[in-house]
Scaffold this active site. Structure first.
Site, PDB file in Angstrom:
ATOM      1  N   ALA A 114       0.825  -1.207   0.000  1.00 27.44           N
ATOM      2  CA  ALA A 114       0.000   0.000   0.000  1.00 27.44           C
ATOM      3  C   ALA A 114       0.864   1.265   0.000  1.00 27.44           C
ATOM      4  O   ALA A 114       0.336   2.378  -0.039  1.00 27.44           O
ATOM      5  CB  ALA A 114      -0.940  -0.002   1.201  1.00 27.44           C
ATOM      6  N   ASP A 163      10.509   8.373   5.576  1.00 30.95           N
ATOM      7  CA  ASP A 163       9.769   7.239   6.132  1.00 30.95           C
ATOM      8  C   ASP A 163      10.339   6.816   7.490  1.00 30.95           C
ATOM      9  O   ASP A 163       9.595   6.571   8.441  1.00 30.95           O
ATOM     10  CB  ASP A 163       9.812   6.043   5.170  1.00 30.95           C
TER      11      ASP A 163
HETATM   12  C1  GLA Z   1       9.512   6.887  -0.785  1.00 31.78           C
HETATM   13  C2  GLA Z   1      10.866   7.143  -0.126  1.00 31.78           C
HETATM   14  C3  GLA Z   1      10.840   8.456   0.666  1.00 31.78           C
HETATM   15  C4  GLA Z   1      10.316   9.609  -0.191  1.00 31.78           C
HETATM   16  C5  GLA Z   1       9.014   9.212  -0.884  1.00 31.78           C
HETATM   17  C6  GLA Z   1       8.534  10.267  -1.858  1.00 31.78           C
HETATM   18  O1  GLA Z   1       8.535   6.649   0.200  1.00 31.78           O
HETATM   19  O2  GLA Z   1      11.202   6.079   0.743  1.00 31.78           O
HETATM   20  O3  GLA Z   1      12.138   8.743   1.146  1.00 31.78           O
HETATM   21  O4  GLA Z   1      11.274  10.041  -1.111  1.00 31.78           O
HETATM   22  O5  GLA Z   1       9.129   7.989  -1.597  1.00 31.78           O
HETATM   23  O6  GLA Z   1       8.177  11.430  -1.194  1.00 31.78           O
END
Ligand code: GLA
Length: 373
Positions: A114, A163
């Protein structure tokens, strides 16, 4: 606790510690983290629980309650790890000689595929538990950076810090406003219910295979654009019109997205601070269009989810996360939730697509110890 029972069954003793770390959803600030910009994620109520005891040797024995095998995997050389175990072994690899091996059971409930960062939840739960067990004294941000390095240098995914930082630092009832250059952060209260609003996650249940390669490509395009503009990162562009005159094609479009997206994060934080949460919808919509047209990381399933949610009465909607599948989010008044879900479900059914999954998103806490309590 299920993970404790499984640990006892697998290893014949109680775990010394149990930690939980959540996945995340990003409210706004997409593909800005690796451009030293701003992001505004919050922790979802789902995550990974890790039960761990240290060992006297350097072996890692690892069991996932989500894996079909009931037997732990035994890893004696880091390079022998594969699949999901690499996220855990990567954390050990980054900690190096500071920690011995361990017996570990993990139990996760982040909806798979997801785009809600189950991998960051796995890394941060294990890193936090090891820090705690061995008294390493690392801050939540240091644990997030270590987890990011595990993913960059061991797993080989060149992700930014969003994240892992969200998983380690978020607070209940708030989004995390993070400056990805200074790593300064602040909790921005996000009390949607007080305004009769909800954030609905729409999981398209589609994940495109080329996502990893496209991510690395976007990152390289941004770095190349920054070099041409003579700035350390696209975050530093102050004269957007001037910058766009000096760039062509993809690099021009990527720059347009990153610079305007950073402004949107700051504007959205301003609205939240002013108590104007009902007004954030337009910024979500603008973010989606920019990701679709300038950054080119959306997908037909995400676009249809966003358009159908808006048609069904959502106040704003956008894709969230890296893109090429995964989830969209919609800001919806409580009394419109059913209408929005019906509208999206009907749009998918019309195209004979697999039905989307709807998940409620309430901002939860970041990584925390569950045992000993
Ligand atoms: C993924 C990466 C994050 C970020 C997002 C886009 O989730 O793990 O570090 O770059 O894409 O915002």
């Amino acid at each position: 606790m299920r993970v404790v029972e499984a640990f006892r069954a697998a290893f014949g003793a109680d775990p010394e510690t149990v930690w939980h770390a959540p996945g995340r959803v990003n409210l706004i600030g997409e593909h800005t983290d690796y451009n030293d910009g701003f992001v505004l994620p919050f922790a979802v109520p789902w995550g990974v629980t890790a039960a761990i005891s240290p060992r006297g040797d350097r072996t890692i024995r690892l069991l996932s309650l989500q894996s079909p095998s009931a037997e732990p995997v035994t890893i004696t050389r880091h390079e022998d790890s594969e699949g999901w175990t690499r996220y855990v072994v990567g954390v050990f690899a980054m900690l190096g000689d500071q920690v011995p091996g361990a017996d570990i059971v993990v139990d996760g409930d982040v909806p798979q595929g997801a785009g809600l960062s189950s991998s960051a939840a796995l890394e941060v739960s294990v890193a936090s538990a090891l820090d705690d067990l061995h008294g390493l004294g690392m801050s939540p941000m240091e644990l997030a950076l270590l987890s990011q390095r595990a993913e960059n240098d061991f797993v080989g995914m060149p992700c930014g810090i969003m994240d892992q930082a969200a998983s380690a630092l978020c607070q209940e009832g708030a989004a995390l406003f993070l400056d990805c250059r200074s790593l300064g952060s602040r909790a921005i209260p996000l009390d949607l219910a007080a305004h009769g609003l909800r954030i609905l996650i729409i999981d398209t249940q589609v994940h495109h295979e080329h996502a990893g390669g496209e991510y690395a490509k976007r990152r390289a395009e941004c770095e190349s654009a920054a070099r041409k503009l003579g700035v350390a990162a696209l975050r530093d562009v102050t004269d957007l019109a001037g910058a766009l005159e000096r760039l062509r094609g993809d690099e021009r479009r990527r720059t347009m997205h990153v610079v305007t997206e950073n402004h949107r994060v700051e504007a959205l934080v301003g609205l939240l601070r002013a108590g104007a949460v009902t007004e954030i919808g337009a910024l979500l919509n603008a973010s989606h269009l920019s990701l679709r047209d300038q950054y080119e990381v959306s997908s037909p399933e995400l676009d249809v989810a966003v358009e159908a949610a808006l048609r069904g009465g959502a106040r704003g909607a956008r894709m969230t996360g890296g893109g090429f599948g995964g989830s969209a989010i919609a800001l919806v008044a409580e009394d419109r939730l059913d209408g929005v879900k019906e509208s999206v479900a009907a749009a998918y059914a019309e195209r004979s697509w697999k039905a989307p999954r709807f998940l409620p998103a309430v901002p939860g806490p970041g990584a925390r110890r569950l045992l000993p309590s």
